[in-house]
Write a protein that holds these residues in place. Structure first.
Motif, PDB file in Angstrom:
ATOM      1  N   THR A  76      -4.553   6.485   2.267  1.00  0.00           N
ATOM      2  CA  THR A  76      -3.747   5.233   2.205  1.00  0.00           C
ATOM      3  C   THR A  76      -4.305   4.685   0.728  1.00  0.00           C
ATOM      4  O   THR A  76      -5.478   4.468   0.610  1.00  0.00           O
ATOM      5  N   THR A  80       1.097   4.827   1.596  1.00  0.00           N
ATOM      6  CA  THR A  80       0.422   5.807   2.800  1.00  0.00           C
ATOM      7  C   THR A  80       1.150   7.010   2.624  1.00  0.00           C
ATOM      8  O   THR A  80       2.320   7.080   2.785  1.00  0.00           O
ATOM      9  N   GLN A 135       0.801  -1.153   0.005  1.00  0.00           N
ATOM     10  CA  GLN A 135       0.001   0.003   0.088  1.00  0.00           C
ATOM     11  C   GLN A 135       0.786   1.317   0.090  1.00  0.00           C
ATOM     12  O   GLN A 135       1.800   1.218   0.523  1.00  0.00           O
TER      13      GLN A 135
END
Length: 194
Positions: free
Chosen positions: A140, A135, A133
């Motif tokens: 996010t 962020t 991911q």
């Protein structure tokens, strides 16, 4: 010169038919008729039955294995009896019908059904999830959700197509392909992408 299957069976009743004739007819019909049998008994029915059985066994149930064995056995017995009896009754006419225009239709139908089953199995059972991911302090971004929003199951489809390409055109063996996928999966797992 074409001979009927009935003439071959008549040898058992004392007809003057040579063993070479029987052998030549068997060899001559093996190729065209094996294509039909293989398409049905290996490429069409087992993938469908086994995909249902896998679904039934997903939670550790023995029902999937029992289902697969019983259905495949019953199908094989019924198909064997049906085709034997049809060949016995129809003889030469059955061969002409199968190798005529109807044969092309049967092959086309089996090809479409086989491709549909392979596509369904790919979409159902091949998984590849990106866990990485991005962020920032504002949001996010889950890469897998973005890809699924654009094209669901895109990565599994690409993996299947890559596997097909390597097997068909680069002459990879299945074991080598599995090894390559395993190494790539381990490396991507260590990096934290999957």
């Amino acid at each position: 010169m074409q001979f009927s299957i009935i003439q071959i069976l008549e040898k058992a009743n004392g007809a003057d038919i040579s063993n070479d004739l029987i052998q030549n007819i068997k060899v001559g019909l093996m190729g065209p008729l094996a294509g039909i049998g293989d398409a049905i008994t290996q490429a069409t029915v087992p993938p469908i039955v086994l995909s249902i059985a896998i679904g039934l066994s997903a939670n550790g149930s023995i029902l999937g294995a029992v289902f697969a064995v019983v259905v495949l056995y019953v199908f094989a017995m019924l198909l064997t009896r049906f085709t034997f009896m049809q060949g016995y009754k129809s003889g030469q006419e059955a061969i002409h019908k199968l190798l005529g225009k109807q044969m092309a239709k049967i092959q086309d139908a089996m090809s479409v059904l086989g491709l549909t089953v392979v596509g369904a199995i790919t979409a159902s059972y091949v998984n590849f999830t990106i866990t990485a991911q991005y962020t920032s302090k504002y949001s996010t971004i889950n890469f897998q959700e973005v890809l699924d929003g654009i094209f669901p199951k895109l990565i599994p489809m690409c993996l299947v197509l890559l596997g097909f390409y390597l097997l068909k055109f680069k002459k990879f063996s299945a074991i080598k392909l599995i090894g390559v996928y395993l190494i790539i999966s381990i490396l991507l797992g260590l990096i934290g992408i999957v």
